[in-house]
Design an enzyme around this catalytic site. Structure first.
Site, PDB file in Angstrom:
ATOM      1  N   ASP A 100       0.866  -1.166   0.000  1.00  0.00           N
ATOM      2  CA  ASP A 100       0.000   0.000   0.000  1.00  0.00           C
ATOM      3  C   ASP A 100       0.907   1.222   0.000  1.00  0.00           C
ATOM      4  O   ASP A 100       1.771   1.357   0.866  1.00  0.00           O
ATOM      5  CB  ASP A 100      -0.867  -0.043   1.263  1.00  0.00           C
ATOM      6  CG  ASP A 100      -1.725   1.198   1.402  1.00  0.00           C
ATOM      7  OD1 ASP A 100      -1.613   2.109   0.568  1.00  0.00           O
ATOM      8  OD2 ASP A 100      -2.501   1.265   2.364  1.00  0.00           O
ATOM      9  N   ASP A 102       0.787   5.252  -0.030  1.00  0.00           N
ATOM     10  CA  ASP A 102      -0.127   6.368   0.123  1.00  0.00           C
ATOM     11  C   ASP A 102       0.703   7.624   0.256  1.00  0.00           C
ATOM     12  O   ASP A 102       1.767   7.589   0.856  1.00  0.00           O
ATOM     13  CB  ASP A 102      -0.892   6.130   1.420  1.00  0.00           C
ATOM     14  CG  ASP A 102      -2.237   6.760   1.365  1.00  0.00           C
ATOM     15  OD1 ASP A 102      -3.192   6.027   1.100  1.00  0.00           O
ATOM     16  OD2 ASP A 102      -2.323   7.981   1.585  1.00  0.00           O
ATOM     17  N   ASP A 303       3.859   0.954   2.915  1.00  0.00           N
ATOM     18  CA  ASP A 303       3.350   1.087   4.272  1.00  0.00           C
ATOM     19  C   ASP A 303       3.581  -0.238   4.991  1.00  0.00           C
ATOM     20  O   ASP A 303       2.945  -1.237   4.699  1.00  0.00           O
ATOM     21  CB  ASP A 303       1.850   1.428   4.209  1.00  0.00           C
ATOM     22  CG  ASP A 303       1.309   1.748   5.589  1.00  0.00           C
ATOM     23  OD1 ASP A 303       2.082   1.675   6.561  1.00  0.00           O
ATOM     24  OD2 ASP A 303       0.111   2.066   5.686  1.00  0.00           O
TER      25      ASP A 303
END
Lengths: 396, 340
Positions: A100, A102, A303
């Site tokens: 992930d 972000d 992440d």
């Protein structure tokens, strides 16, 4: 996740527009959906409804139309009993490997606007997928699924059967590999003996050594660190004030000498891994701060807790992100470069709607430039959802 | 490779197990027949050596008889370990068997190493030019001791998912795979009554030894908390909570789980937090009881150093020597507590 504290009318608007989306679009379920847990957040802001499972596509789509969730999630894990109320009772069978990325997690991202953030994340995401997952880890492209998250980032799901059983600490090793943590640079630089002298006792002792670094085309971190150092060197040479730049990296003595030593020819030899061309060049490559910088520059981002979590809930592809109305959209690696979330992930209608905006807002969406001022504005529905989601606009 | 010395050196091989099957040696014979007296003695010797020397010990493998006795002693030792039942002893016995095999394996030829590693169904290739074993990274991760920095995946050469290893390092991977296989066998099998009866005196003798040793190393800190002995991470979090600073969810969770593992009860934990200017008893009580398993289905355990680091709540700049040696905040506290 907090609920929306917005006017009733805005609330109704969001509900209706999401409801229509789910009425008009059939949402495909992920592979092996019967083995996965599903979870939802609704516009009532009452917290997550989870531990659900669906065994038929039609039931699932009915659920979406009847309940029009603000956010839809499913588990990256497979379970024997996905709807059991506790994690132990579910009985874990395996989980995909999730990455992930972000913009929240990128250094200095808060200084950029939404569009710039999206671009920066995209670059990092490409590096993660291409350099690390496809090259170093050698995953087959058919097992890699990429998605725009609907928010500020991208997700990558690795579905290779070979990785489904990795536990959390094994996944942490993968994260450490990607982020460059605990890299022992000393293992990469070696001193090769180039000349020896025979002592009276018959023993050979080295009298000449040369410093060697891996070649830029070597696999994995060996090549990566050396490409990183060469990039760094180029960056310093090309900058307006190379000497000052070097000093920033802690090279105080002989900075001028180093710059004049670095002819194009020498740079080429450095690219072959031969570093002992002058005392100052040798010293440059022994500099720890520079090595550390090269590692940071070439490391990947992801992440950590997401990748290490073997029971993670992730956003459902093709569902809508409740705070942006953008669609979680599947992508191919070669589509990534051209992908523009503010155009390609727009899923809600154009139909205009009147909103009350409480601050200035500029954005390019669907190729159209919007320069909005505080007060009443008439804008497309898809943009209204983003502004309401950010709590800077309401419908009165 | 059906020669007896190989089976005797590596009694964990499927071939070794087949040998016992094919020769139809029954448990009854193994336990009572005088022919197998020597195998039974070596079985006990393996265990005594495991306890004292961390290696099950070398014996001459000169004759077929030597080899058969050595081979049969392994299942006996394993069955007795299951009956002793002590988890620490199981671990230490498995390690001793694995270390023992390592010492043989390190002298094996490449082709033998590959054959033996087949036992573990590794996904490997052999690079003849560079004399390196290439192992698929998932098999590497399952078995490599990545807690040591030179074994971390990042400090290895990986290309297309395959990590290249010297023969010595590959042997270490086999050792670790063997260790976890034995551990697994010891954990899943049940103690058989006949074994328990036949080796009663040795089982009692060993159990007593283990118990004594265990008492020595395991004085548990419990009840009241000595804040001075907390690891830096917990000190930080506790200080922040007590002064009313904003502590991330994971930090609060780690703190409560840590205190819960030290067997502090809800009111003792709440008392520690009560000095916080923003202390809300009701809310805190709910959270503490959830984490300690009073109002939820799970009693959570305190996260280890890896996890703390992942969540960014390990204050790396404050790490001390003890931190570097241990991998769990609880171990840190226990060690400090014991050395008071």
């Amino acid at each position: 996740m907090d609920g929306f504290k917005i006017s009733n009318k805005s609330f109704e608007f969001l509900k209706n527009i999401f409801k229509d989306y789910y009425k008009n679009n059939i949402i495909d379920l992920p592979d092996r959906f019967g083995r996965r847990e599903f979870a939802f957040l609704f516009f009532n802001g009452k917290g997550m409804v989870r531990h659900l499972s669906f065994n038929k596509k039609i039931i699932f789509n009915k659920f979406l139309i009847n309940r029009y969730p603000a956010h839809c999630y499913y588990s990256s894990a497979y379970y024997t009993i996905p709807d059991a109320p506790t994690m132990q009772e579910k009985k874990w069978m395996g989980a995909e490997l999730i990455f992930d990325l972000d913009s929240d997690h990128l250094p200095n991202a808060e200084k950029l606007n939404y569009e710039q953030q999206l671009n920066l994340v995209k670059k990092e995401f490409y590096k993660l997928v291409n350099d690390f997952l496809l090259n170093d880890f050698g995953f087959n492209e058919k097992y890699i699924r990429l998605y725009f998250s609907g928010g500020r980032g991208y997700h990558c799901h690795v579905e290779d059967p070979k990785i489904l059983h990795l536990d959390s600490s094994e996944r942490r090793e993968i994260v450490d590999y990607i982020t460059g943590r605990d890299l022992k640079e000393k293992l990469l630089f070696s001193e090769k003996i180039t000349n020896t002298r025979k002592l009276k006792s018959g023993k050979n002792v080295p009298i000449e050594k040369t410093l060697i670094m891996p070649k830029p085309n070597e696999p994995g971190w060996r090549g990566r660190i050396s490409r990183g150092l060469i990039d760094l060197l180029d960056e310093i040479r090309m900058s307006n004030d190379p000497v000052k730049k070097l000093q920033e990296y802690g090279v105080k003595n002989n900075a001028e000498k180093l710059i004049s030593d670095l002819s194009d020819e020498r740079i080429n030899r450095i690219k072959e891994g031969r570093l002992d061309q002058s005392k100052t060049i040798r010293k440059f490559f022994l500099n720890n701060v520079l090595r550390k910088t090269a590692v940071t520059m070439s490391a990947g981002e992801t992440d950590e807790p997401v990748t290490c979590d073997i029971k993670r809930l992730i956003r459902l592809p093709l569902s809508l992100h409740g705070k942006t109305g953008l669609k979680v959209i599947p992508l191919k690696i070669d589509e990534l470069k051209e992908f523009n979330p503010l155009k390609n992930a727009v899923a809600l209608p154009e139909k205009s709607v009147k909103i009350q905006l409480n601050q200035k807002f500029n954005i390019i969406m669907n190729d159209e430039k919007f320069n909005l001022h505080p007060g009443e504005n008439e804008i497309p529905s898809y943009l209204a959802v983003i502004l309401i989601g950010r709590k800077i606009a309401t419908i009165e | 490779m059906t020669d007896l010395p190989v089976l005797a050196k590596y009694p964990f091989l499927k071939e070794s197990k087949n040998y016992v099957k094919e020769n139809e040696i029954s448990i009854d014979e193994l336990l009572n027949d005088s022919i197998y007296e020597r195998a039974r003695l070596i079985g006990i010797e393996r265990l005594d050596n495991a306890f004292n020397k961390r290696d099950v010990g070398n014996r001459a493998l000169a004759t077929d008889y030597d080899c058969i006795m050595e081979l049969l002693s392994y299942p006996i030792a394993r069955m007795i370990t299951v009956c002793i039942g002590d988890i620490y002893f199981k671990r230490s016995y498995a390690l001793s068997e694995a270390v023992h095999s390592y010492n043989y394996l390190i002298n094996e030829s490449t082709s033998n190493l590959i054959k033996i590693s087949d036992e573990f169904k590794f996904n490997i290739k052999y690079d003849k030019n560079n004399k390196k074993f290439l192992i698929y990274f998932t098999d590497y991760l399952k078995n490599a001791p990545t807690r040591y920095s030179q074994w971390k995946m990042i400090n290895r050469v990986m290309e297309n998912g395959y990590i290249s290893l010297s023969s010595k390092d590959f042997t270490r991977i086999i050792q670790e795979a063997l260790r976890s296989r034995i551990n697994n066998e010891l954990d899943t099998r049940k103690c058989s009554k006949i074994i328990n009866e036949s080796f009663k005196s040795d089982i009692i003798r060993l159990s007593k030894l283990i118990e004594k040793h265990r008492k020595k190393i395991e004085i548990e800190p419990m009840g009241s908390l000595d804040e001075n002995k907390l690891p830096p991470c917990m000190k930080e979090i506790l200080k922040s909570i007590q002064s009313g600073e904003n502590v991330p969810h994971m930090g609060r969770f780690a703190m409560v789980a840590f205190l819960n593992s030290l067997k502090l009860n809800t009111s003792e934990i709440l008392q520690l937090f009560s000095t916080a200017p923003d202390f809300e008893e009701e809310k805190s009580r709910y959270q503490v009881e959830h984490i300690s398993g009073k109002t939820s289905s799970t009693s959570y355990t305190s996260p280890g150093c890896d996890k703390m680091r992942s969540y960014g709540i390990c204050p790396t700049e404050k790490m001390d020597e003890l931190c570097k040696r241990y991998r769990h905040p609880l171990t840190y506290y226990k060690v400090k507590w014991r050395n008071k």
